[in-house]
Design a protein around this motif. Structure first.
Motif, PDB file in Angstrom:
ATOM      1  N   GLN A 170      22.661  64.628  49.485  1.00  0.00           N
ATOM      2  CA  GLN A 170      21.381  65.322  49.385  1.00  0.00           C
ATOM      3  C   GLN A 170      21.563  66.776  49.828  1.00  0.00           C
ATOM      4  O   GLN A 170      21.673  67.071  51.008  1.00  0.00           O
ATOM      5  CB  GLN A 170      20.328  64.634  50.262  1.00  0.00           C
ATOM      6  N   ASN A 171      21.637  67.672  48.841  1.00  0.00           N
ATOM      7  CA  ASN A 171      21.786  69.101  49.090  1.00  0.00           C
ATOM      8  C   ASN A 171      20.687  69.851  48.358  1.00  0.00           C
ATOM      9  O   ASN A 171      20.041  69.322  47.450  1.00  0.00           O
ATOM     10  CB  ASN A 171      23.150  69.599  48.621  1.00  0.00           C
ATOM     11  N   GLU A 172      20.495  71.102  48.730  1.00  0.00           N
ATOM     12  CA  GLU A 172      19.484  71.923  48.066  1.00  0.00           C
ATOM     13  C   GLU A 172      19.927  72.275  46.650  1.00  0.00           C
ATOM     14  O   GLU A 172      21.104  72.517  46.387  1.00  0.00           O
ATOM     15  CB  GLU A 172      19.236  73.202  48.869  1.00  0.00           C
ATOM     16  N   TYR A 173      18.950  72.308  45.740  1.00  0.00           N
ATOM     17  CA  TYR A 173      19.243  72.739  44.371  1.00  0.00           C
ATOM     18  C   TYR A 173      17.982  73.271  43.718  1.00  0.00           C
ATOM     19  O   TYR A 173      16.968  72.568  43.630  1.00  0.00           O
ATOM     20  CB  TYR A 173      19.806  71.586  43.531  1.00  0.00           C
ATOM     21  N   ASN A 174      18.034  74.510  43.274  1.00  0.00           N
ATOM     22  CA  ASN A 174      16.937  75.139  42.537  1.00  0.00           C
ATOM     23  C   ASN A 174      17.482  76.380  41.842  1.00  0.00           C
ATOM     24  O   ASN A 174      18.671  76.710  41.985  1.00  0.00           O
ATOM     25  CB  ASN A 174      15.763  75.482  43.471  1.00  0.00           C
ATOM     26  N   PHE A 175      16.653  77.071  41.079  1.00  0.00           N
ATOM     27  CA  PHE A 175      17.106  78.248  40.346  1.00  0.00           C
ATOM     28  C   PHE A 175      17.737  79.303  41.251  1.00  0.00           C
ATOM     29  O   PHE A 175      18.604  80.061  40.822  1.00  0.00           O
ATOM     30  CB  PHE A 175      15.935  78.907  39.603  1.00  0.00           C
ATOM     31  N   LEU A 176      17.287  79.365  42.485  1.00  0.00           N
ATOM     32  CA  LEU A 176      17.757  80.404  43.395  1.00  0.00           C
ATOM     33  C   LEU A 176      18.975  79.980  44.204  1.00  0.00           C
ATOM     34  O   LEU A 176      19.569  80.806  44.907  1.00  0.00           O
ATOM     35  CB  LEU A 176      16.619  80.804  44.353  1.00  0.00           C
ATOM     36  N   TYR A 177      19.350  78.712  44.118  1.00  0.00           N
ATOM     37  CA  TYR A 177      20.436  78.187  44.946  1.00  0.00           C
ATOM     38  C   TYR A 177      21.128  77.076  44.169  1.00  0.00           C
ATOM     39  O   TYR A 177      20.665  75.939  44.163  1.00  0.00           O
ATOM     40  CB  TYR A 177      19.872  77.664  46.267  1.00  0.00           C
ATOM     41  N   ARG A 178      22.227  77.429  43.515  1.00  0.00           N
ATOM     42  CA  ARG A 178      22.875  76.488  42.605  1.00  0.00           C
ATOM     43  C   ARG A 178      24.359  76.269  42.933  1.00  0.00           C
ATOM     44  O   ARG A 178      25.182  76.085  42.040  1.00  0.00           O
ATOM     45  CB  ARG A 178      22.704  76.966  41.159  1.00  0.00           C
ATOM     46  N   GLN A 179      24.707  76.232  44.201  1.00  0.00           N
ATOM     47  CA  GLN A 179      26.087  75.984  44.584  1.00  0.00           C
ATOM     48  C   GLN A 179      26.622  74.653  44.053  1.00  0.00           C
ATOM     49  O   GLN A 179      27.808  74.513  43.781  1.00  0.00           O
ATOM     50  CB  GLN A 179      26.233  76.012  46.115  1.00  0.00           C
ATOM     51  N   PHE A 180      25.744  73.684  43.882  1.00  0.00           N
ATOM     52  CA  PHE A 180      26.188  72.354  43.449  1.00  0.00           C
ATOM     53  C   PHE A 180      26.799  72.388  42.050  1.00  0.00           C
ATOM     54  O   PHE A 180      27.570  71.492  41.686  1.00  0.00           O
ATOM     55  CB  PHE A 180      25.023  71.366  43.479  1.00  0.00           C
ATOM     56  N   ASP A 181      26.501  73.399  41.263  1.00  0.00           N
ATOM     57  CA  ASP A 181      27.046  73.492  39.910  1.00  0.00           C
ATOM     58  C   ASP A 181      28.569  73.563  39.905  1.00  0.00           C
ATOM     59  O   ASP A 181      29.195  73.299  38.870  1.00  0.00           O
ATOM     60  CB  ASP A 181      26.512  74.749  39.206  1.00  0.00           C
ATOM     61  N   LEU A 182      29.158  73.925  41.022  1.00  0.00           N
ATOM     62  CA  LEU A 182      30.592  74.153  41.070  1.00  0.00           C
ATOM     63  C   LEU A 182      31.332  72.894  41.509  1.00  0.00           C
ATOM     64  O   LEU A 182      31.243  71.876  40.857  1.00  0.00           O
ATOM     65  CB  LEU A 182      30.880  75.356  41.962  1.00  0.00           C
ATOM     66  N   ASP A 183      32.088  72.903  42.586  1.00  0.00           N
ATOM     67  CA  ASP A 183      32.962  71.784  42.921  1.00  0.00           C
ATOM     68  C   ASP A 183      32.242  70.455  43.119  1.00  0.00           C
ATOM     69  O   ASP A 183      32.747  69.402  42.734  1.00  0.00           O
ATOM     70  CB  ASP A 183      33.762  72.103  44.188  1.00  0.00           C
ATOM     71  N   LEU A 184      31.068  70.486  43.738  1.00  0.00           N
ATOM     72  CA  LEU A 184      30.376  69.224  44.000  1.00  0.00           C
ATOM     73  C   LEU A 184      29.953  68.529  42.709  1.00  0.00           C
ATOM     74  O   LEU A 184      29.904  67.296  42.657  1.00  0.00           O
ATOM     75  CB  LEU A 184      29.173  69.459  44.917  1.00  0.00           C
ATOM     76  N   THR A 187      29.822  69.275  52.210  1.00  0.00           N
ATOM     77  CA  THR A 187      30.683  70.045  51.324  1.00  0.00           C
ATOM     78  C   THR A 187      31.533  69.127  50.451  1.00  0.00           C
ATOM     79  O   THR A 187      31.597  67.916  50.657  1.00  0.00           O
ATOM     80  CB  THR A 187      31.631  70.919  52.153  1.00  0.00           C
ATOM     81  N   ALA A 188      32.237  69.748  49.495  1.00  0.00           N
ATOM     82  CA  ALA A 188      33.129  68.983  48.636  1.00  0.00           C
ATOM     83  C   ALA A 188      34.227  68.307  49.470  1.00  0.00           C
ATOM     84  O   ALA A 188      34.550  67.141  49.249  1.00  0.00           O
ATOM     85  CB  ALA A 188      33.743  69.902  47.579  1.00  0.00           C
ATOM     86  N   TRP A 189      34.785  69.034  50.436  1.00  0.00           N
ATOM     87  CA  TRP A 189      35.818  68.448  51.288  1.00  0.00           C
ATOM     88  C   TRP A 189      35.244  67.278  52.082  1.00  0.00           C
ATOM     89  O   TRP A 189      35.899  66.238  52.220  1.00  0.00           O
ATOM     90  CB  TRP A 189      36.380  69.501  52.252  1.00  0.00           C
ATOM     91  N   GLY A 190      34.033  67.436  52.597  1.00  0.00           N
ATOM     92  CA  GLY A 190      33.425  66.368  53.374  1.00  0.00           C
ATOM     93  C   GLY A 190      33.246  65.109  52.548  1.00  0.00           C
ATOM     94  O   GLY A 190      33.546  64.001  53.012  1.00  0.00           O
ATOM     95  N   VAL A 191      32.768  65.256  51.324  1.00  0.00           N
ATOM     96  CA  VAL A 191      32.553  64.096  50.461  1.00  0.00           C
ATOM     97  C   VAL A 191      33.876  63.404  50.148  1.00  0.00           C
ATOM     98  O   VAL A 191      34.014  62.181  50.285  1.00  0.00           O
ATOM     99  CB  VAL A 191      31.836  64.499  49.160  1.00  0.00           C
TER     100      VAL A 191
END
Length: 347
Positions: free
Chosen positions: A207-221, A184-188
């Motif tokens: 190394q986190n998941e990223y694709n059209f269906l899962y884009r959480q990384f677009d935010l805080d990370l 997570t962002a806090w962990g990093v």
């Protein structure tokens, strides 16, 4: 092939990374060797594995085979110095991996020494924590994620111990760079702060998941990636095969991951089908291969260090690596943005 710097390490990695989690179940050693040789011919210099692999499916009988196959290829090819090898130490919860115990300095050393033997090398270029001890929202846990029970004192102390162990590995020359996965962002940020305070190695990647269906990384990370140079190594860029379109309308090709793993690690739900169909329609309208459109989009993201592709046959591998040459028009990018608003979190 384009190359990017791994964090602040100076290590150059190809923007396409060869993922290996099918080797040992869906792929034989000979097939794994063929994939590595072809990928290197195409400019790939980055292989990603883990002590847990293969995971299609995962199990005690096959654990470690993927590292074994990479090791035999490295020895036979003589290309160890040309390849950036990344592997991972498992977190808690797998009974057949050190009785499911959390990662600790002792278990991490056991894991690293075993990985080095399998890989037939004296060092790994990137050593990653596969998932944190404290819990996380990866692996479909975002719907139930609740950090409110974490111990505010014990967790940072545990992270310090982990970083100290990683620091020892770096001093010994067994690890060149370190990273996180499924964090997570806090962990990093906490790990970065601890490293700076105590003079320990700095995180190079996540190394986190990223694709059209899962884009959480677009935010805080993504903000952390920008300011702190902890770039994304994107796994499951095709959402375990969903973003090839091969599972549309209930299809379940023989030998595919869906035919083996059942629900694609929680991704195969009623909510993904309309989204996948819409992206497939967009790709078709512009004469694009859906998988290549997905990977090409991921490569445009400013926080992306490398996209980790995987394949069970050579045609899939050629298609996925070929995405590096696909340029998406402004119209396609606008279409992707519109679909993301319609289907923000289908898995």
């Amino acid at each position: 092939m384009k190359y990017k710097t791994l964090g602040r390490t100076g290590i150059q990695v190809s923007e396409i990374c060869l993922g290996t989690m099918t080797w040992g179940t869906q792929n034989s050693e000979a097939e794994a060797h063929e994939q590595m040789s072809y990928a290197v011919e195409q400019g790939v210099n980055f292989f990603d594995t883990a002590e847990l692999y293969p995971v299609t499916p995962a199990g005690p009988e096959t654990r470690g085979l993927t590292e074994d196959y990479i090791g035999t290829w490295l020895k036979a090819s003589g290309k160890r110095d040309d390849i950036v090898v990344a592997t991972k130490v498992s977190g808690p919860g797998r009974p057949y991996i050190r009785n499911g115990t959390p990662a600790s300095p002792k278990t991490m050393r056991e894991a690293l020494e075993t990985s080095l033997k399998r890989l037939q090398t004296d060092y790994v270029d990137l050593y990653q924590m596969h998932w944190p001890n404290r819990g996380h929202y990866g692996f479909r846990n975002s719907w139930t994620y609740d950090p409110s029970g974490q111990d505010r004192k014990a967790v940072p102390e545990e992270l310090l111990a982990i970083l100290e162990a990683l620091g020892d590995f770096v001093k010994e020359g067994k690890v060149r760079a370190i990273g996180l996965s499924n964090d997570t962002a806090w962990g990093v940020m906490t790990m970065l702060s601890i490293a700076e305070k105590h003079g320990l190695p700095r995180l190079a990647s996540i190394q986190n998941e990223y694709n059209f269906l899962y884009r959480q990384f677009d935010l805080d990370l993504s903000e952390i990636a920008h300011h702190e140079h902890v770039g994304l190594l994107a796994y499951s860029p095709l959402a375990a095969g969903l973003m090839t379109g091969k599972y549309l309308n209930g299809a379940k090709p023989e030998g595919s991951r869906l035919s083996i793993n059942g629900d694609l690690g929680g991704r195969y739900t009623e909510y993904q089908e309309p989204a996948v169909a819409a992206y497939a329609k967009l790709a078709k309208a512009h004469g694009l291969d859906l998988a290549q459109m997905q990977i090409a989009f991921s490569l445009t993201r400013p926080f992306m260090t490398s996209v980790i592709i995987g394949a069970t046959n050579m045609q899939q591998l050629k298609t996925n690596i070929g995405a590096k040459d696909v340029k998406l028009s402004a119209e396609v990018l606008a279409g992707i943005a519109n679909l993301h608003k319609m289907y923000p979190a289908p898995i």
